[in-house]
Design a protein around this motif. Structure first.
Motif, mmCIF file in Angstrom:
data_model
loop_
_atom_site.group_PDB
_atom_site.id
_atom_site.type_symbol
_atom_site.label_atom_id
_atom_site.label_comp_id
_atom_site.label_asym_id
_atom_site.label_seq_id
_atom_site.Cartn_x
_atom_site.Cartn_y
_atom_site.Cartn_z
ATOM 1 N N LEU A 37 42.530 6.769 -4.077
ATOM 2 C CA LEU A 37 42.793 8.283 -4.078
ATOM 3 C C LEU A 37 44.285 8.187 -4.175
ATOM 4 N N ALA A 38 44.544 9.390 -5.023
ATOM 5 C CA ALA A 38 45.930 9.774 -5.346
ATOM 6 C C ALA A 38 46.355 11.028 -5.183
ATOM 7 N N THR A 39 47.730 11.236 -4.949
ATOM 8 C CA THR A 39 48.180 12.760 -4.657
ATOM 9 C C THR A 39 48.144 13.500 -5.976
ATOM 10 N N VAL A 40 48.725 13.022 -6.988
ATOM 11 C CA VAL A 40 48.888 13.576 -8.428
ATOM 12 C C VAL A 40 48.431 12.642 -9.528
ATOM 13 N N LEU A 41 47.753 13.393 -10.614
ATOM 14 C CA LEU A 41 47.200 12.243 -11.540
ATOM 15 C C LEU A 41 47.961 12.827 -12.964
ATOM 16 N N PRO A 42 48.056 12.456 -13.945
ATOM 17 C CA PRO A 42 48.653 12.644 -15.286
ATOM 18 C C PRO A 42 47.958 14.291 -15.629
ATOM 19 N N MET A 43 48.724 15.056 -16.070
ATOM 20 C CA MET A 43 48.224 16.365 -16.183
ATOM 21 C C MET A 43 47.525 17.142 -15.165
ATOM 22 N N ALA A 44 47.766 16.715 -14.001
ATOM 23 C CA ALA A 44 46.999 17.008 -12.438
ATOM 24 C C ALA A 44 45.486 17.043 -12.847
ATOM 25 N N ALA A 45 44.905 16.028 -13.467
ATOM 26 C CA ALA A 45 43.604 15.672 -13.558
ATOM 27 C C ALA A 45 42.893 15.374 -12.446
#
Length: 291
Positions: A62-70
């Motif tokens: 689980l992550a806060t933000v992924l590339p391009m807000a994916a």
């Protein structure tokens, strides 16, 4: 002559209406509820492995933000990620995340889910509560940047490189002081933002008891600023001296947490007195807007 009868064409199939009710407390029932809210709302760069109920050996982060807000993606090395901070949401964030989680379990390296599925009718077994071990805590890993988007030794390129540069430039310092409790430095002032798992009214009463006793602060250089609501829980906020290192507030935060827990327990036997009720009214007028 009477009016000519109108010919009726074949009836069109109509999709059944699905009642989609807004869920104000989407992570209710999960032990990690305060951390999920913190990671979604104000922690810039953090990751945590998920404990899957039916696939305990599968690795999903689980992550806060992924590339391009994916909403989700699988790195080139096969590491699967689900993002919390996305641009699109339905009436039930838990369902959005559950759908992204189910998608990433069958995705291939390099696959990206740009936005969560927010339009399909609700179905059984697709919320986080259905997919995660309910009593599992999150082992939060804070990061100073977003280099974890890429496998170690990989150089970013194209849109990922631009997204990585923008994300790193916008990151604000933050440190975890306890469960749901984070020191953040969004600007000139440092803050402690603390997602509390108890019902909002109980938290306000306990804070009022501490305020009336002069025990609501973290010590010199701190001030209770107010609170805001996030996904059904209350998040009290304290202003902190930005010159002090984040870890200098860890012990004062622990002591405050002990006082707050004691005040919460005391509410079962001792209702608020007049001074505490006045303090509660004052706290109610100090609602904040998170920026």
């Amino acid at each position: 002559m009477g009016k000519a009868a109108r010919k009726k064409g074949p009836k069109k199939d109509r999709k059944p209406k699905v009642r989609d009710v807004f869920v104000a407390q989407p992570f209710e029932g999960l032990a990690a509820e305060p951390e999920l809210i913190a990671l979604r709302e104000f922690v810039p760069s953090a990751t945590a492995r998920l404990s899957l109920r039916d696939s305990p050996d599968r690795s999903v982060t689980l992550a806060t933000v992924l590339p391009m807000a994916a909403a989700a993606f699988v790195r080139g090395d096969g590491e699967a990620f689900v993002g919390l901070q996305v641009q699109t949401r339905s009436s039930d964030i838990s369902r959005d995340l559950g759908r992204a989680l189910r998608w990433v379990l069958t995705a291939e390296p390099g696959d990206v889910l740009s936005v969560p599925d927010t339009t399909s009718p609700p179905a059984e077994g697709e919320r986080l509560q259905d997919l995660l071990v309910a009593d599992a805590e999150l082992d939060i890993q804070l990061h100073e940047d977003f280099s974890w988007w890429l496998p170690e030794g990989t150089e970013p390129s194209g849109e990922v490189a631009m997204s990585l540069e923008r994300a790193n430039a916008a990151i604000k310092p933050s440190e975890r002081l306890g469960t749901g409790a984070y020191w953040v430095l969004p600007g000139d002032k440092a803050h402690l933002r603390w997602v509390r798992p108890e019902p909002e009214n109980k938290v306000l009463q306990a804070l009022a008891r501490l305020s009336a006793a002069g025990e609501i602060g973290l010590g010199e250089g701190s001030r209770y600023a107010g609170s805001f609501r996030a996904h059904g829980l209350l998040v009290p906020v304290w202003d902190l001296d930005p010159e002090a290192h984040a870890q200098e507030w860890k012990e004062p935060a622990e002591r405050l947490g002990d006082r707050l827990e004691e005040a919460l327990r005391s509410l079962d036997d001792e209702p608020l007195n007049a001074a505490e009720r006045r303090a509660r009214d004052g706290l109610l007028g100090r609602q904040l807007t998170l920026r």
